[in-house]
Design an enzyme around this catalytic site. Sequence first.
Site, PDB file in Angstrom:
ATOM      1  N   TYR A 158       0.917  -1.264   0.352  1.00  0.00           N
ATOM      2  CA  TYR A 158       0.139   0.395   0.179  1.00  0.00           C
ATOM      3  C   TYR A 158       0.755   1.444  -0.023  1.00  0.00           C
ATOM      4  CZ  TYR A 158      -4.184   2.464   0.771  1.00  0.00           C
ATOM      5  OH  TYR A 158      -4.648   3.602   0.785  1.00  0.00           O
ATOM      6  N   LYS A 165      -3.577   7.908   3.309  1.00  0.00           N
ATOM      7  CA  LYS A 165      -4.827   8.418   4.073  1.00  0.00           C
ATOM      8  C   LYS A 165      -4.849   8.826   5.591  1.00  0.00           C
ATOM      9  CE  LYS A 165      -7.049   6.707   0.518  1.00  0.00           C
ATOM     10  NZ  LYS A 165      -7.998   7.286   0.055  1.00  0.00           N
TER      11      LYS A 165
END
Length: 257
Positions: A158, A165
């Site tokens: 990720y 995020k």
Amino acid sequence: MTSNLFSLAGKKGLILGIANDSSIAFGCARLARAMGAEVVATCLNDKARKFVEPHTQPLGIDLLHCDVEVEGQLQAAVAHAVEKLGRLDFVIHSIAWAPLQDLHGDVVDSSREGFARAVSVSCHSFAELGKLCAPHMPDGGTMLAMTYLGSGEVVPNYGLMGPVKAALESVVRYMSMELGSKNIRVHAVSPGPILTRASSGIADFDTLMATAQSKAPLQRLVSLEEIAQLSAFLCMNAASGMTGQTIYVDAGVHAMD
């Protein structure tokens, strides 16, 4: 009064970031329309429109372009929505992007420019949206952004989007405080992995989905419809006492570590 608690009938919303009929933004727009809301939606550009318009047009969704990296386009999108709808009751931000060379590498190897662009597109644009939309939400309303489990724990591959995020979720909390006096509720929705155009840019995404399914208490992945259902609920009057939260719809994966 109670008949309006679990309804979007008569509500007016702006949904940003439809890429195709598999995107989270489209799932939210489709359900909002089915539940009686009026919707203005955005896609990135002319190239995206040919994949999006065949799905939005039959639903009566007004579609326009919005590239948040182009000066003035976000402002124009909000202005268009307000002109079309008269006001805004909910806004859903489903935009995330990072340069591939930075996304596919280690965080420590990410470029300063790539990191900054990822934050600008995926995070700061939500703060900008709050500033632009709040004056047009006279009765309050809901603003939603889309996040992911990798914001709070390390998810292999990720990479750069994890810190981005994490920043987005922090922005959500601060916006909930700053806009609370206007009765504007702000949340981050955290779906489990589903195959979208955005997620396809993550390396070994099939492995990520398989891992999530194996860990999930429900022993499956979530659907686009389930993500839209949570988003719709948060925009309803029934959710009036909630704000500032990151809310998971991931078949329980977040509870397992």
